[in-house]
Design an enzyme around this catalytic site. Structure first.
Site, PDB file in Angstrom:
ATOM      1  N   ARG A  30      -6.112   2.306   6.946  1.00  0.00           N
ATOM      2  CA  ARG A  30      -5.740   2.528   5.546  1.00  0.00           C
ATOM      3  C   ARG A  30      -5.597   1.240   4.771  1.00  0.00           C
ATOM      4  O   ARG A  30      -5.729   1.232   3.550  1.00  0.00           O
ATOM      5  CB  ARG A  30      -4.404   3.295   5.479  1.00  0.00           C
ATOM      6  CG  ARG A  30      -4.465   4.718   5.989  1.00  0.00           C
ATOM      7  CD  ARG A  30      -3.089   5.220   6.340  1.00  0.00           C
ATOM      8  NE  ARG A  30      -2.486   4.392   7.376  1.00  0.00           N
ATOM      9  CZ  ARG A  30      -1.329   4.618   7.956  1.00  0.00           C
ATOM     10  NH1 ARG A  30      -0.608   5.645   7.583  1.00  0.00           N
ATOM     11  NH2 ARG A  30      -0.870   3.826   8.889  1.00  0.00           N
TER      12      ARG A  30
ATOM     13  N   SER B 217       2.347   9.581   9.044  1.00  0.00           N
ATOM     14  CA  SER B 217       3.213  10.578   9.690  1.00  0.00           C
ATOM     15  C   SER B 217       4.682  10.225   9.493  1.00  0.00           C
ATOM     16  O   SER B 217       5.524  11.119   9.323  1.00  0.00           O
ATOM     17  CB  SER B 217       2.902  10.659  11.188  1.00  0.00           C
ATOM     18  OG  SER B 217       1.607  11.115  11.404  1.00  0.00           O
TER      19      SER B 217
END
Ligand code: PNS
Length: 159
Positions: free
Chosen positions: A95, A132
């Protein structure tokens, strides 16, 4: 010769960013293993079996095509699993530069240990901020996680 790849991770829980990478990788490799691995550096929310089950449900819900195996691994090195199933490639979603810095030493060690190469894949930009740990935090405090996780995961966390 069929090309087998492994997407390892904690998947606690699986996010839309994970699912995006799984879908892209499934379109490239002949067989893809999504492998849930316990990460001792993180405090877990869901039991491993629950994470596997949510990944299976998410893949079905998203109608992702390809030969995909979802399972977990708790004995030995990640590359031992790769050797066992004949996988020559690890796939990691990237990312940001932070992820590159985190993943690079592991990629080099895994290649040195067993000749397993790591392929970095970029998820769609709209998932670049999803993690997460963020989902766990939002869920624990009663926030809406639906923008970040598959519907089956949001429903499960809400329950
Ligand atoms: O989703 P995560 O928590 O960033 O995943 C990290 C994971 C599970 C991929 C990483 O901790 C890992 O590779 N664990 C396996 C242990 C291992 O083989 N270590 C030595 C080589 S890096």
């Amino acid at each position: 010769m069929s090309r087998i790849a492994v997407v390892p991770g904690s998947f606690d829980p699986v996010t839309l960013g994970h699912l995006d990478v799984i879908e892209r990788a499934a379109g490239i490799f002949d067989e893809l293993h999504v492998l849930v691995v316990h990460n001792p550096d993180k405090s877990a929310l869901l039991p491993i079996a629950q994470r596997v089950s949510l990944i299976l449900d998410s893949i079905a819900e998203a109608d992702i095509e390809g030969s995909i195996v979802v399972t977990s691994w708790s004995v030995g090195l990640l590359v031992d699993y790769c050797t066992d199933v004949g996988a020559s490639v690890l796939v990691k979603g990237i990312r940001s530069q932070v992820d590159v810095a985190y993943e690079t030493p592991m990629a080099i060690v895994n290649r040195n240990l067993a000749g397993v190469e790591t392929v970095f894949m970029l998820p769609a930009p709209e998932h670049a901020h999803v993690s997460s740990s963020l989902v766990r935090q939002v869920a624990a405090l009663g926030g809406d996680v639906r923008p970040y996780v598959p519907r089956v995961v949001a429903d499960f966390l809400q329950r």
